[in-house]
Write a protein that holds these residues in place. Structure first.
Motif, PDB file in Angstrom:
ATOM      1  N   VAL A 126       3.728   6.020  10.135  1.00 44.65           N
ATOM      2  CA  VAL A 126       3.452   5.039   9.260  1.00 44.65           C
ATOM      3  C   VAL A 126       3.330   3.178   9.318  1.00 44.65           C
ATOM      4  O   VAL A 126       4.439   3.103   9.486  1.00 44.65           O
TER       5      VAL A 126
ATOM      6  N   LYS B 132      11.435  -1.940  10.808  1.00 44.69           N
ATOM      7  CA  LYS B 132      11.244  -0.556  11.077  1.00 44.69           C
ATOM      8  C   LYS B 132      12.068  -0.062  10.193  1.00 44.69           C
ATOM      9  O   LYS B 132      13.054  -0.288   9.727  1.00 44.69           O
ATOM     10  N   SER B 133      12.138   1.647  10.093  1.00 40.50           N
ATOM     11  CA  SER B 133      12.478   2.111   9.942  1.00 40.50           C
ATOM     12  C   SER B 133      14.073   3.049  11.119  1.00 40.50           C
ATOM     13  O   SER B 133      13.036   2.425  11.965  1.00 40.50           O
TER      14      SER B 133
ATOM     15  N   SER C 204      10.768   5.043   2.997  1.00 38.43           N
ATOM     16  CA  SER C 204      10.819   5.553   4.731  1.00 38.43           C
ATOM     17  C   SER C 204      12.405   5.932   5.235  1.00 38.43           C
ATOM     18  O   SER C 204      12.334   6.994   5.678  1.00 38.43           O
TER      19      SER C 204
ATOM     20  N   LEU D 164       2.232   8.799   0.254  1.00 36.77           N
ATOM     21  CA  LEU D 164       3.115   9.222   1.122  1.00 36.77           C
ATOM     22  C   LEU D 164       3.424  10.694   0.872  1.00 36.77           C
ATOM     23  O   LEU D 164       3.467  11.950   1.280  1.00 36.77           O
TER      24      LEU D 164
ATOM     25  N   SER E 275       3.738   4.085  -3.501  1.00 33.56           N
ATOM     26  CA  SER E 275       4.296   4.651  -2.226  1.00 33.56           C
ATOM     27  C   SER E 275       4.579   6.062  -2.586  1.00 33.56           C
ATOM     28  O   SER E 275       4.538   6.443  -1.816  1.00 33.56           O
TER      29      SER E 275
ATOM     30  N   ARG F  15      11.826   8.711   6.751  1.00 33.50           N
ATOM     31  CA  ARG F  15      10.363   8.781   7.591  1.00 33.50           C
ATOM     32  C   ARG F  15      10.338   8.096   9.206  1.00 33.50           C
ATOM     33  O   ARG F  15      10.730   6.530   8.498  1.00 33.50           O
TER      34      ARG F  15
ATOM     35  N   ILE G 246       6.963   1.370   0.298  1.00 31.64           N
ATOM     36  CA  ILE G 246       6.665   1.668   1.232  1.00 31.64           C
ATOM     37  C   ILE G 246       8.725   1.947   2.082  1.00 31.64           C
ATOM     38  O   ILE G 246       8.735   2.889   2.599  1.00 31.64           O
ATOM     39  N   LEU G 247       8.475   0.881   2.846  1.00 36.04           N
ATOM     40  CA  LEU G 247      10.064   0.980   3.549  1.00 36.04           C
ATOM     41  C   LEU G 247      10.779   1.600   3.250  1.00 36.04           C
ATOM     42  O   LEU G 247      11.524   2.235   3.763  1.00 36.04           O
TER      43      LEU G 247
ATOM     44  N   CYS H   7       8.637   4.820  10.381  1.00 38.04           N
ATOM     45  CA  CYS H   7       7.446   3.287   9.328  1.00 38.04           C
ATOM     46  C   CYS H   7       7.740   2.349   9.819  1.00 38.04           C
ATOM     47  O   CYS H   7       9.084   1.906  10.143  1.00 38.04           O
TER      48      CYS H   7
END
Length: 260
Positions: free
Chosen positions: A135, A162-163, A192, A126, A122, A197, A188-189, A199
């Motif tokens: 993302v 989601k973020s 983020s 990123l 990740s 971010r 990744i979440l 995402c």
């Protein structure tokens, strides 16, 4: 009444978990082509993990004008070399990075990106895109991971997370608790959210991973990519007829007549 049934004698065994005896150090490295800058010109990042998700990205999201711009490689080094064995280690498969004409970066995560290196993966992926680029992670799982939140006979279930910075409507309902995501989607979440971010995760659940299942997930996933913020970046290249080419290639060497 007798209460003594004899002496308990432990049984010796040669069975052991080979992975526990081998300490490894894992590194994740980004290798870009010579013409690619250190930070890629990225309008959006799509990461695919899991058999069906990767097949969808490879077959539907990529276009004829898509070019490969690099890869992310997972390298594992054994601290203690194991004794001689007749089994040979599988060669690691790189995670290819593609760039579309609209500067969408597509990353196909290989099986070598396991949970223990998900955070490193990740961080690397990123680090090569702009902070403002949206993302999306598409991942495929067995429906048992929903922990009972599905009806028997459902062919395809898609949930989302989601973020807070993803200020767009999600096409699919939120992942129900206590079901959770791990490995690459979770890493990744989480990253983020920490770095603020935009995402979104689209987790796909089916009962099997087969050529026919790709037909089941293609239409709903296409709907997601035809919405903002991906509408102008991806939707023009979405074509369900690409699935016919996917069936002809038959990468998994399946008997696909029953899916037609």
């Amino acid at each position: 009444m007798a209460t003594f049934f004899g002496e308990v004698i432990p049984i010796s065994t040669r069975a052991y978990d080979e992975e526990e005896d081998e300490e490894t150090v894992s590194s994740v490295n980004v290798k870009l082509s010579m013409n690619s800058p250190g930070q890629l010109n990225c309008s959006a990042l799509i990461v695919a993990q899991g058999a069906l998700a990767c097949d969808f990205a490879e077959s539907v999201l990529k276009t004829e004008d898509t070019k490969i711009i690099g890869s992310i490689e997972v390298e594992r080094e054994r601290i203690e070399k194991p004794e001689y064995t007749e089994f040979h280690a599988r060669m690691p498969v790189p995670c290819h990075l593609y760039q579309t004409p609209t500067d969408v970066i597509i990353c196909i995560a290989s099986k070598d990106v396991t949970a223990d290196v998900a955070n490193k993966f990740s961080e690397k992926i990123l680090s090569v895109i702009q902070h403002t680029a949206p993302v999306v992670v598409i991942s495929s799982h067995h429906c048992s991971a929903l922990l009972g939140h599905y009806a028997s006979g459902e062919d395809c279930i898609i949930k989302s997370l989601k973020s807070p910075e993803f200020n767009f409507k999600t096409v699919f309902p939120r992942l129900p608790q206590p079901a959770t995501l791990d490995s690459v989607p979770a890493a990744i979440l989480t990253s983020s959210i920490v770095t603020r971010r935009p995402c979104v995760i689209y987790a796909i659940y089916t009962e099997a991973y087969s050529t026919g299942d790709l037909d089941l997930i293609a239409s709903p996933l296409m709907t997601a990519f035809k919405c903002e913020p991906f509408k102008t970046l991806v939707s023009q290249t979405l074509d369900k007829s690409k699935l016919q080419s996917y069936r002809r290639k038959n990468v998994r060497q399946e008997n696909i007549d029953r899916y037609m």
